[in-house]
Write a protein that holds these residues in place. Structure first.
Motif, PDB file in Angstrom:
ATOM      1  N   SER A 124       0.841  -1.200   0.000  1.00 40.69           N
ATOM      2  CA  SER A 124       0.000   0.000   0.000  1.00 40.69           C
ATOM      3  C   SER A 124       0.878   1.253   0.000  1.00 40.69           C
ATOM      4  O   SER A 124       2.108   1.152   0.017  1.00 40.69           O
ATOM      5  N   ARG A 125       0.232   2.420   0.053  1.00 36.17           N
ATOM      6  CA  ARG A 125       0.993   3.680   0.122  1.00 36.17           C
ATOM      7  C   ARG A 125       1.106   4.179   1.563  1.00 36.17           C
ATOM      8  O   ARG A 125       1.340   5.356   1.791  1.00 36.17           O
ATOM      9  N   LEU A 195      -7.834   3.389   0.301  1.00 31.46           N
ATOM     10  CA  LEU A 195      -8.843   2.322   0.275  1.00 31.46           C
ATOM     11  C   LEU A 195      -9.183   1.933  -1.158  1.00 31.46           C
ATOM     12  O   LEU A 195      -9.466   0.785  -1.459  1.00 31.46           O
ATOM     13  N   ARG A 196      -9.141   2.928  -2.028  1.00 27.43           N
ATOM     14  CA  ARG A 196      -9.411   2.653  -3.435  1.00 27.43           C
ATOM     15  C   ARG A 196      -8.430   1.611  -3.977  1.00 27.43           C
ATOM     16  O   ARG A 196      -8.785   0.765  -4.797  1.00 27.43           O
ATOM     17  N   TYR A 202     -10.435  -5.344  -7.652  1.00 30.53           N
ATOM     18  CA  TYR A 202     -11.595  -5.953  -8.333  1.00 30.53           C
ATOM     19  C   TYR A 202     -12.173  -5.015  -9.387  1.00 30.53           C
ATOM     20  O   TYR A 202     -12.625  -5.454 -10.434  1.00 30.53           O
ATOM     21  N   PHE A 203     -12.221  -3.730  -9.059  1.00 31.52           N
ATOM     22  CA  PHE A 203     -12.865  -2.754  -9.947  1.00 31.52           C
ATOM     23  C   PHE A 203     -11.845  -1.664 -10.268  1.00 31.52           C
ATOM     24  O   PHE A 203     -11.804  -0.624  -9.604  1.00 31.52           O
ATOM     25  N   PRO A 204     -10.997  -1.907 -11.304  1.00 26.25           N
ATOM     26  CA  PRO A 204      -9.863  -1.000 -11.534  1.00 26.25           C
ATOM     27  C   PRO A 204     -10.268   0.457 -11.783  1.00 26.25           C
ATOM     28  O   PRO A 204      -9.483   1.350 -11.527  1.00 26.25           O
ATOM     29  N   PHE A 228     -18.076   6.825  -0.292  1.00 27.06           N
ATOM     30  CA  PHE A 228     -18.809   5.805  -1.043  1.00 27.06           C
ATOM     31  C   PHE A 228     -17.999   5.301  -2.222  1.00 27.06           C
ATOM     32  O   PHE A 228     -17.190   6.014  -2.796  1.00 27.06           O
ATOM     33  N   LEU A 229     -18.226   4.034  -2.479  1.00 24.91           N
ATOM     34  CA  LEU A 229     -17.523   3.358  -3.565  1.00 24.91           C
ATOM     35  C   LEU A 229     -18.297   3.668  -4.837  1.00 24.91           C
ATOM     36  O   LEU A 229     -19.449   3.256  -4.990  1.00 24.91           O
ATOM     37  N   ASP A 230     -17.675   4.419  -5.726  1.00 27.80           N
ATOM     38  CA  ASP A 230     -18.336   4.847  -6.951  1.00 27.80           C
ATOM     39  C   ASP A 230     -17.908   3.911  -8.081  1.00 27.80           C
ATOM     40  O   ASP A 230     -16.756   3.922  -8.499  1.00 27.80           O
TER      41      ASP A 230
END
Ligand code: CTP
Ligand code: MG
Length: 559
Positions: A124-125, A195-196, A202-204, A228-230
């Protein structure tokens, strides 16, 4: 005329406005155009998101030499911005000019080899700086100066407020002391970006966006981080033109949108728990009306709520941001009223039957729409000014609002903050919550459509009640406190400025006094004492009158 109702873009430093003096300076024109020198909400979000993607978070040992550290990190590229803060250790947020620098930096990082445990090798960063240097905390010019992420203590704030000259200044001072700083907001976007990286496995193309008080310009230091996960960019576009052929992805199906959201959040929540360093206490709350994953991000100390498909809430954040930009008095009032509510236990950081900060903000917006002349436009007016590119319908809800604020013309209202605060308390101290619903879309109260104690129509999902959770005893406490505070304004000398006495203790006055839990209690007690004194005086007068009467009359009078 110069517009004294200056726009507040993002969280630019506040300037002290004396609304009363500004009022005299305003010419006779009745309306004021809103300055167009501000960036749109979405542009600000995009910029911050981009900055976060170019940033890393590094835990530094206490003896870190700032100059050496920055020189070491900048080997990987130009550093555009940086700051340090302290939570569980000292952390540096480093923003590079280019994303490539992060790849270069990561190539030089190693996965730690642990002695009695094993590492999950997720890169991670969030990094740790190790140093062979020994020694104490640095002092002098190369010492790390930490940015403060927490609000001032209650006592410190009260002290600061008591030193101001006017109630208006106190409200501006309170806002300045409690609002989120640029650095704090950057860190919030960075946490979303970290978190992204997990969800992107899964969702690049996904983005995790902050909403709520992080972005709506009403955020107080220490507030939670709503995200929110967009997944909008994930769904593809039709490319069939001409050929008559098209391809679509084979997909898993769920029984409903809600079901799919729950499954995705469940998996992402699991990954956050297992892979994401710093994220602790992960709880999946998937059966809520809006399913979410709640956890604590330790390096920042943020309480995080991750939802999915929550674009309507993003729109209500934008709406509040627009209102906050139209007239700075809204933010001063909201910060003061939120603080007042928290100080008196009307709001609470735990979920429950209490009024939420969001509901309080809606109450203030509505109140300002009711002023004569109206201080804020209605939401329908904002919709009617929208251009074609502003059109926005989310899940059947019309969320259209004007984004070019220069199209908005405000009416000339020059009320001072002190007057507005006093009349806010009077307004809600006598508002008919039993019959009426608050409707900021129309800017009018309406008949309550359901039996909840308090009804505030959700601005975009108009069938929903923002304050559905509030029960009648919590509402009553709010109304009573409004009445008491209005009473203090009308009768008390508490609001008058007092200077330091010989004991050198600054006396609390104005907003500082309104925030003291003891004030309402002492008002109650004083009222009771006054009532008792009046009763005793009346009794004494009665007995004097009795003694003046003839014995025969006195006898008949006592029957
Ligand atoms: N929201 C909503 N309806 C509710 C509660 C919340 O639409 N009944 C949306 C609002 O856009 C709100 C956001 O969800 O801003 C986040 O909710 P919450 O964290 O409760 O409020 P904040 O505005 O973030 O305020 P706080 O500082 O208390 O976190
Ligand atoms: Mg929040």
């Amino acid at each position: 005329p110069r517009c004294e109702l200056q726009a507040q873009t993002g969280l630019s430093r506040l300037h002290r406005t004396d609304f009363a003096t500004a009022a005299q300076a305003v010419s006779n024109t009745e309306q004021t155009a809103v300055s167009d020198a501000k960036e749109s909400f979405s542009l600000i979000q995009e910029k911050r998101h981009d900055q976060a993607e170019r940033s890393v978070l590094i835990n530094c040992p206490p003896n870190t030499n700032k100059k050496k550290f920055l020189a070491y990190i900048s080997k990987h590229g130009d550093i555009r911005n940086h700051f340090f803060y302290e939570t569980y250790g000292i952390y540096a947020v480093v923003e590079f000019s280019s994303r490539d620098s992060i790849s270069s930096l990561k190539e030089n990082c190693t996965i730690p080899s642990l002695q009695h445990e094993a590492s999950v090798p997720f890169k991670s960063r969030l990094l740790t700086l190790s140093s062979t240097a020994t020694g104490k905390k640095q002092t002098g010019p190369n010492a790390i100066k930490c940015h403060n992420l927490t609000p001032p203590s209650f006592d410190k704030l009260i002290n600061q407020l008591s030193k101001q000259e006017t109630v208006d200044q106190q409200m501006q001072c309170l806002t300045e002391a409690c609002q989120l700083t640029e650095e704090n907001i950057s860190l919030r976007f960075l946490v979303c970006s970290l978190l992204r990286d997990i969800a992107a496995a899964y969702f690049p193309d996904c983005i995790i966006r902050p909403f709520g008080s992080t972005v709506n310009s009403f955020g107080k230091l220490g507030c939670d981080l709503d995200m929110f996960l967009d997944l909008d960019a994930v769904s593809g576009h039709d490319q069939s033109k001409g050929s008559g052929l098209s391809l679509e992805y084979q997909v898993k199906r769920g029984a409903s949108e809600r079901n799919v959201t729950q499954s995705i959040l469940s998996v992402i929540g699991e990954c956050v728990d297992v892979f994401s360093p710093g994220c602790v206490g992960v709880q999946k709350i998937l059966n809520a009306r809006c399913p979410l994953v709640r956890f604590s991000h330790q390096p920042s100390s943020f309480r995080c709520d991750l939802t999915a498909n929550n674009r309507v809430a993003m729109k209500s954040s934008e709406m509040l941001f627009i209102y906050g930009s139209l007239d700075e008095r809204l933010r001063f009032l909201v910060f003061t009223i939120r603080y007042w509510a928290r100080a008196h236990g009307i709001t609470n950081s735990f979920p429950g039957a209490w009024i939420t900060n969001f509901s309080l903000t809606m109450l203030v917006v509505f109140f300002l729409q009711q002023r004569t002349p109206a201080l804020l436009p209605t939401l329908n007016q904002l919709r009617d000014l929208a251009g074609p590119s502003d059109k926005c319908v989310i899940e059947g809800n019309d969320c259209t609002m004007v984004t070019d604020l220069s199209k908005i013309t405000l009416q000339q209202n020059t009320d001072t903050l002190e007057k507005l605060l006093q009349e806010f308390f009077e307004f809600y101290g006598s508002f008919d919550f039993g019959k009426s619903s608050i409707n900021i879309r129309k800017g009018r109260e309406q008949n309550k459509p359901e039996t909840s104690a308090m009804h505030i129509q959700n601005p975009f999902e108009t069938d929903l009640n923002v304050s559905r959770n509030v029960n009648s005893s919590q509402l009553q406490r709010f109304v009573t406190l409004c009445k008491e505070s209005a009473w203090i304004f009308q009768n008390g000398d508490v609001l008058k400025r007092r200077s330091a006495s010989s004991s050198n203790k600054i006396p609390q006055w104005g907003v500082a006094a309104l925030l003291m839990p003891s004030v309402t209690k002492s008002v109650e007690a004083r009222e009771k004492r006054k009532r008792r004194k009046n009763e005793r005086t009346a009794e004494r007068i009665m007995s004097v009158l009795q003694s003046l009467k003839s014995p025969a009359e006195a006898g008949s009078g006592s029957e």
